[in-house]
Design a protein around this motif. Structure first.
Motif, PDB file in Angstrom:
ATOM      1  N   GLU A 126     -14.200  29.064 -72.871  1.00 25.18           N
ATOM      2  CA  GLU A 126     -14.245  30.145 -71.871  1.00 25.18           C
ATOM      3  C   GLU A 126     -15.400  31.094 -72.110  1.00 25.18           C
ATOM      4  OE1 GLU A 126     -13.211  32.702 -75.020  1.00 25.18           O
ATOM      5  OE2 GLU A 126     -12.609  30.623 -74.631  1.00 25.18           O
ATOM      6  N   ASP A 127     -15.727  31.337 -73.378  1.00 21.73           N
ATOM      7  CA  ASP A 127     -16.823  32.244 -73.712  1.00 21.73           C
ATOM      8  C   ASP A 127     -18.173  31.650 -73.304  1.00 21.73           C
ATOM      9  OD1 ASP A 127     -16.598  30.180 -75.534  1.00 21.73           O
ATOM     10  OD2 ASP A 127     -16.312  31.478 -77.281  1.00 21.73           O
ATOM     11  N   ARG A 128     -18.334  30.356 -73.546  1.00 23.20           N
ATOM     12  CA  ARG A 128     -19.579  29.669 -73.185  1.00 23.20           C
ATOM     13  C   ARG A 128     -19.759  29.669 -71.663  1.00 23.20           C
ATOM     14  NH1 ARG A 128     -20.576  24.194 -76.374  1.00 23.20           N
ATOM     15  NH2 ARG A 128     -20.261  25.739 -78.027  1.00 23.20           N
ATOM     16  N   ASP A 129     -18.685  29.354 -70.961  1.00 25.38           N
ATOM     17  CA  ASP A 129     -18.730  29.332 -69.498  1.00 25.38           C
ATOM     18  C   ASP A 129     -19.098  30.700 -68.929  1.00 25.38           C
ATOM     19  OD1 ASP A 129     -17.893  28.438 -66.675  1.00 25.38           O
ATOM     20  OD2 ASP A 129     -16.437  30.029 -67.094  1.00 25.38           O
ATOM     21  N   PHE A 130     -18.419  31.737 -69.404  1.00 29.42           N
ATOM     22  CA  PHE A 130     -18.644  33.087 -68.888  1.00 29.42           C
ATOM     23  C   PHE A 130     -20.065  33.561 -69.171  1.00 29.42           C
ATOM     24  CE2 PHE A 130     -18.732  37.687 -69.323  1.00 29.42           C
ATOM     25  CZ  PHE A 130     -18.078  38.111 -68.176  1.00 29.42           C
ATOM     26  N   SER A 131     -20.483  33.436 -70.419  1.00 32.08           N
ATOM     27  CA  SER A 131     -21.789  33.973 -70.804  1.00 32.08           C
ATOM     28  C   SER A 131     -22.929  33.207 -70.149  1.00 32.08           C
ATOM     29  CB  SER A 131     -21.947  33.953 -72.325  1.00 32.08           C
ATOM     30  OG  SER A 131     -21.883  32.626 -72.832  1.00 32.08           O
ATOM     31  N   TYR A 132     -22.758  31.906 -69.977  1.00 32.56           N
ATOM     32  CA  TYR A 132     -23.817  31.107 -69.348  1.00 32.56           C
ATOM     33  C   TYR A 132     -24.047  31.563 -67.912  1.00 32.56           C
ATOM     34  CZ  TYR A 132     -26.591  27.011 -68.054  1.00 32.56           C
ATOM     35  OH  TYR A 132     -27.597  26.172 -67.625  1.00 32.56           O
ATOM     36  N   ARG A 133     -22.971  31.894 -67.208  1.00 35.05           N
ATOM     37  CA  ARG A 133     -23.111  32.401 -65.833  1.00 35.05           C
ATOM     38  C   ARG A 133     -23.825  33.755 -65.821  1.00 35.05           C
ATOM     39  NH1 ARG A 133     -18.011  33.415 -63.874  1.00 35.05           N
ATOM     40  NH2 ARG A 133     -16.803  32.575 -65.608  1.00 35.05           N
ATOM     41  N   VAL A 134     -23.489  34.615 -66.778  1.00 37.18           N
ATOM     42  CA  VAL A 134     -24.170  35.914 -66.877  1.00 37.18           C
ATOM     43  C   VAL A 134     -25.652  35.707 -67.177  1.00 37.18           C
ATOM     44  CG1 VAL A 134     -24.314  38.088 -68.152  1.00 37.18           C
ATOM     45  CG2 VAL A 134     -22.071  37.120 -67.601  1.00 37.18           C
ATOM     46  N   GLY A 135     -25.947  34.809 -68.116  1.00 36.08           N
ATOM     47  CA  GLY A 135     -27.329  34.558 -68.497  1.00 36.08           C
ATOM     48  C   GLY A 135     -28.164  33.981 -67.370  1.00 36.08           C
ATOM     49  N   LYS A 136     -27.562  33.154 -66.517  1.00 28.99           N
ATOM     50  CA  LYS A 136     -28.292  32.608 -65.371  1.00 28.99           C
ATOM     51  C   LYS A 136     -28.597  33.699 -64.360  1.00 28.99           C
ATOM     52  CE  LYS A 136     -27.461  28.645 -63.528  1.00 28.99           C
ATOM     53  NZ  LYS A 136     -26.780  27.514 -62.862  1.00 28.99           N
ATOM     54  N   ARG A 137     -27.645  34.622 -64.197  1.00 25.22           N
ATOM     55  CA  ARG A 137     -27.840  35.723 -63.238  1.00 25.22           C
ATOM     56  C   ARG A 137     -28.859  36.728 -63.765  1.00 25.22           C
ATOM     57  NH1 ARG A 137     -29.004  39.179 -60.350  1.00 25.22           N
ATOM     58  NH2 ARG A 137     -27.735  40.467 -58.960  1.00 25.22           N
ATOM     59  N   TYR A 138     -28.849  36.957 -65.075  1.00 25.46           N
ATOM     60  CA  TYR A 138     -29.758  37.922 -65.702  1.00 25.46           C
ATOM     61  C   TYR A 138     -30.520  37.240 -66.837  1.00 25.46           C
ATOM     62  CZ  TYR A 138     -26.926  41.342 -63.187  1.00 25.46           C
ATOM     63  OH  TYR A 138     -26.278  42.053 -62.208  1.00 25.46           O
ATOM     64  N   PRO A 139     -31.554  36.457 -66.532  1.00 26.06           N
ATOM     65  CA  PRO A 139     -32.296  35.733 -67.576  1.00 26.06           C
ATOM     66  C   PRO A 139     -32.856  36.674 -68.638  1.00 26.06           C
ATOM     67  CG  PRO A 139     -32.914  34.960 -65.379  1.00 26.06           C
ATOM     68  CD  PRO A 139     -32.079  36.189 -65.179  1.00 26.06           C
ATOM     69  N   GLY A 140     -32.753  36.239 -69.881  1.00 27.78           N
ATOM     70  CA  GLY A 140     -33.279  37.031 -70.985  1.00 27.78           C
ATOM     71  C   GLY A 140     -32.439  38.225 -71.377  1.00 27.78           C
ATOM     72  N   SER A 141     -31.202  38.286 -70.872  1.00 31.53           N
ATOM     73  CA  SER A 141     -30.372  39.479 -71.101  1.00 31.53           C
ATOM     74  C   SER A 141     -29.322  39.303 -72.191  1.00 31.53           C
ATOM     75  CB  SER A 141     -29.664  39.881 -69.806  1.00 31.53           C
ATOM     76  OG  SER A 141     -28.664  38.924 -69.465  1.00 31.53           O
ATOM     77  N   LEU A 142     -29.259  38.110 -72.821  1.00 28.53           N
ATOM     78  CA  LEU A 142     -28.256  37.845 -73.852  1.00 28.53           C
ATOM     79  C   LEU A 142     -28.920  37.722 -75.215  1.00 28.53           C
ATOM     80  CD1 LEU A 142     -26.113  35.126 -72.014  1.00 28.53           C
ATOM     81  CD2 LEU A 142     -25.838  37.614 -71.963  1.00 28.53           C
ATOM     82  N   ALA A 143     -28.247  38.216 -76.249  1.00 27.57           N
ATOM     83  CA  ALA A 143     -28.846  38.208 -77.589  1.00 27.57           C
ATOM     84  C   ALA A 143     -27.785  37.978 -78.661  1.00 27.57           C
ATOM     85  CB  ALA A 143     -29.560  39.530 -77.853  1.00 27.57           C
ATOM     86  N   VAL A 144     -28.232  37.450 -79.790  1.00 27.94           N
ATOM     87  CA  VAL A 144     -27.392  37.265 -80.978  1.00 27.94           C
ATOM     88  C   VAL A 144     -27.876  38.221 -82.058  1.00 27.94           C
ATOM     89  CG1 VAL A 144     -26.658  35.649 -82.770  1.00 27.94           C
ATOM     90  CG2 VAL A 144     -26.974  34.848 -80.411  1.00 27.94           C
ATOM     91  N   ALA A 145     -26.955  38.983 -82.643  1.00 22.05           N
ATOM     92  CA  ALA A 145     -27.302  39.989 -83.648  1.00 22.05           C
ATOM     93  C   ALA A 145     -26.875  39.516 -85.032  1.00 22.05           C
ATOM     94  CB  ALA A 145     -26.631  41.316 -83.309  1.00 22.05           C
ATOM     95  N   ALA A 146     -27.844  39.280 -85.904  1.00 28.22           N
ATOM     96  CA  ALA A 146     -27.550  38.752 -87.236  1.00 28.22           C
ATOM     97  C   ALA A 146     -26.722  39.717 -88.075  1.00 28.22           C
ATOM     98  CB  ALA A 146     -28.849  38.417 -87.956  1.00 28.22           C
ATOM     99  N   ASP A 147     -26.966  41.015 -87.937  1.00 28.34           N
ATOM    100  CA  ASP A 147     -26.322  41.992 -88.812  1.00 28.34           C
ATOM    101  C   ASP A 147     -24.949  42.457 -88.321  1.00 28.34           C
ATOM    102  OD1 ASP A 147     -28.439  41.850 -90.526  1.00 28.34           O
ATOM    103  OD2 ASP A 147     -29.468  43.607 -89.729  1.00 28.34           O
ATOM    104  N   ALA A 148     -24.532  42.002 -87.137  1.00 29.05           N
ATOM    105  CA  ALA A 148     -23.184  42.309 -86.648  1.00 29.05           C
ATOM    106  C   ALA A 148     -22.261  41.175 -87.091  1.00 29.05           C
ATOM    107  CB  ALA A 148     -23.183  42.456 -85.134  1.00 29.05           C
ATOM    108  N   GLU A 149     -21.931  41.165 -88.369  1.00 29.29           N
ATOM    109  CA  GLU A 149     -21.225  40.026 -88.948  1.00 29.29           C
ATOM    110  C   GLU A 149     -19.707  40.157 -88.849  1.00 29.29           C
ATOM    111  OE1 GLU A 149     -24.204  38.153 -92.287  1.00 29.29           O
ATOM    112  OE2 GLU A 149     -22.631  39.534 -92.967  1.00 29.29           O
TER     113      GLU A 149
END
Length: 233
Positions: free
Chosen positions: A202-225
């Motif tokens: 569900e997370d992959r499905d949701f975020s992929y749709r957001v990312g397609k609508r807003y390209p370049g708007s998703l990020a992974v934070a290494a220090d938020a562990e």
């Protein structure tokens, strides 16, 4: 920015208690934490009732809701309907957050107005051997590569954790379940409730749709562990 944390849970009071404890000791405690319970007993309610004063002492509100429907996506959507924060964070109930989790996530949003979603890093993700990773890549399964992206099988390539750690913040075109979004995202998107019960993916499905609508708007934070306990309950 105010933060709402949403935690769907079912029949796992001990892991949930550990997660709530890790929220309480964070450098920044969310103004609102919403527990959406789908359990068959009152153990979660009793736990939340017991811990609510500790949140209140920090100026935070711990809210409890029981839902009869057994669905992770429905629980997340319900939590969103109760959210009051500018940022909305989602957690499985068997995670433990690092003390600076919310501070790290909040700083990324504050510094990047175009960012719509940020994923934390699971510090104890399982590691695959080089041979295993190559086989997974050949057969279009989840594997480690040069970037975070969805592949044609709708499995995913994820960046080498060592590279992510070095770069601190890395762009992605999907996020996993340990993620935070701007509240404005939910004016356009919701989790797919056709995915029932555990709702795998569900997370992959949701975020992929957001990312397609807003390209370049998703990020992974290494220090938020976070640590994923992998509860057997």
């Amino acid at each position: 920015m105010k933060i709402t944390a949403i935690i769907p849970t079912m029949n796992r009071p001990k892991p949930l208690g550990d997660l709530l404890d890790s929220i309480l000791v964070n450098t920044i405690v969310p103004e609102q934490t919403v527990v959406v319970d789908q359990s068959d007993s009152k153990e979660i309610l009793d736990l939340v009732t017991e811990m609510r004063p500790a949140f209140a002492a920090l100026g935070s509100v711990l809210e409890y809701y029981w839902r009869d429907q057994k669905s992770l996506t429905a629980a997340r959507n319900f939590g969103v309907s109760r959210a009051r924060g500018d940022l909305v964070s989602f957690f499985d109930d068997d995670l433990i957050l690092s003390p600076r989790y919310f501070l790290t996530i909040g700083n990324i949003f504050a510094a990047n107005p175009h960012t719509m979603g940020v994923q934390g890093s699971i510090a104890n993700d399982p590691k695959h051997s080089r041979a295993s990773n190559l086989l997974r890549k050949v057969f279009f399964a989840d594997h480690v590569g040069k970037e975070f992206r969805i592949i044609p099988s709708f499995r995913a390539q994820v960046m080498d954790p060592a590279v992510v750690k070095l770069r601190k913040v890395v762009q992605a075109n999907f996020l996993n379940g340990v993620c935070t979004y701007r509240s404005s995202v939910f004016q356009e998107f919701s989790f797919d409730e056709k995915l029932t019960k555990y709702s795998l993916g569900e997370d992959r499905d949701f975020s992929y749709r957001v990312g397609k609508r807003y390209p370049g708007s998703l990020a992974v934070a290494a220090d938020a562990e976070v640590i994923h306990v992998h509860s057997t309950e």
